[in-house]
Design an enzyme around this catalytic site. Structure first.
Site, PDB file in Angstrom:
ATOM      1  CD  GLU A   1      -3.020  -0.626  -0.136  1.00 29.41           C
ATOM      2  OE1 GLU A   1      -3.110   0.544  -0.529  1.00 29.41           O
ATOM      3  OE2 GLU A   1      -3.601  -1.560  -0.697  1.00 29.41           O
TER       4      GLU A   1
ATOM      5  CE1 TYR B   1      -7.442   3.460  -0.785  1.00 29.48           C
ATOM      6  CE2 TYR B   1      -5.082   3.389  -0.326  1.00 29.48           C
ATOM      7  CZ  TYR B   1      -6.186   2.933  -1.017  1.00 29.48           C
ATOM      8  OH  TYR B   1      -6.028   1.925  -1.936  1.00 29.48           O
TER       9      TYR B   1
ATOM     10  CG  ASP C   1      -7.906   4.991  -4.179  1.00 29.20           C
ATOM     11  OD1 ASP C   1      -9.098   4.821  -4.514  1.00 29.20           O
ATOM     12  OD2 ASP C   1      -6.983   4.268  -4.597  1.00 29.20           O
TER      13      ASP C   1
END
Ligand code: SF4
Length: 330
Positions: free
Chosen positions: A40, A123, A141
């Site tokens: 991520e 997020y 996002d």
């Protein structure tokens, strides 16, 4: 807020679509929260295709949180070289150190603990908790914003507080309803390819990202093959090209840099960038931002305090980053 029936129909369609259409990405084959965390962070501002070899090498060289926490910072920089945005790698190590120091080396499962890790925003915490632990934590996002504004026909600018809060709420509703899907309900659907039915939250969030990346793209979205086209307001009302409404584009800013590749006896002059600036700690040829008209000789004289004995153009590199159109003359 849309009615429950619509939310459920969207969730069901996406959960059905995802396992049959998702790309087989290496970090989708694991539940290891550390590996997912690394993916991520690498994926922030960076394309999937670029990230894959970096992620695989990182996990090979630093397979555990402990290894990342104790690695020499120079080695970490080397592993990150080419990905850019180097604050990310420093935060990744700080996060690993927090996990070792505060959580006994075990990746925290609680959303607030994940959110408190350096470099982790709402997020990323939502993505880690949903993908690694199948928690109903929402994600929002660019891809998800595009998908949600289109499905729900939201005309407000997603950067504005009210619209942004509404989008988070919708993302939350969707993943919450995914968490309520029972084993019995999923039985009739295609079996999940990589994981089991217990991964509904993970799959729902990833399906939103994946739909935005593969089908509901910024230009020329493929509505004809979209699993939610019957439920999509933008499609029904022919407003797809108008959404999301991101407001007027920021004006591009032109910047010019002049770099000096100074050689003496086969050795080259390099310097390390200081802390607290873009690309901090990286090594570079000395370079200076200059106005459009300043020539290299004048810049050299003012920066080094003496006239360059000999100076010749080597190469000009053009690069765009966010709104900056950068030209670097070496
Ligand atoms: Fe996006 Fe088109 Fe699907 Fe609507 S129907 S979600 S606009 S791809």
């Amino acid at each position: 807020m849309p009615n429950l029936q619509k939310i459920n129909a969207i969730v069901a369609s996406l959960l059905d679509w995802f396992p049959r259409n998702a790309r087989d990405l290496p970090w989708r084959r694991t539940h290891d929260p550390y590996a997912i965390h690394v993916s991520e962070i690498m994926l922030q501002q960076t394309a999937v295709k670029t990230v894959i070899p970096f992620w695989e090498r990182w996990l090979r060289e630093l397979p555990t949180i402990d290894a990342a926490a104790n690695a020499n910072p120079d080695r970490l920089h080397k592993l990150w070289e080419g990905l850019g945005y180097y604050t990310r790698v420093r935060n990744l190590q700080k996060a690993a150190q927090v996990i070792v120091g505060k959580h006994g080396g075990k990746f925290p499962e609680n959303f607030d603990d994940v959110l408190a890790l350096p470099g982790v925003g709402r997020y990323t915490a939502g993505a880690i908790c949903s993908i690694a632990f199948n928690r109903p934590t929402p994600i929002l996002d660019g891809n998800v914003i595009r998908v949600l504004t289109r499905i729900f026909g939201i005309a407000g600018n997603p950067k504005e507080k009210k619209t942004n809060a509404r989008l988070w709420k919708l993302a939350e509703e969707l993943v919450f309803h995914a968490s309520r899907i029972t084993h019995h309900e999923t039985k009739s659907r295609t079996r999940m390819r990589t994981k089991g039915e217990e991964d509904c939250c993970s799959h729902l969030n990833q399906s939103l990202m994946e739909l935005g990346a593969l089908v509901c793209t910024p230009r020329n979205p493929q509505c004809s093959i979209c699993p939610v086209k019957k439920l999509c307001v933008a499609f029904k009302e022919s407003r797809v090209a108008k959404l999301p409404n991101l407001g007027p584009r920021e004006k591009a800013t032109v910047r010019r840099f002049v770099a000096f590749v100074c050689e003496r006896d086969g050795k080259f002059l390099v310097r390390q960038r200081p802390a607290g600036v873009v690309n901090a700690h990286l090594w570079e040829f000395p370079n200076f931002e200059a106005g459009e008209r300043l020539d290299a000789k004048t810049i050299f004289q003012s920066q080094f305090g003496f006239a360059a004995p000999e100076i010749a153009p080597l190469v000009t590199v053009k690069h765009s980053i966010t709104r900056y159109r950068i030209t670097l003359e070496a």
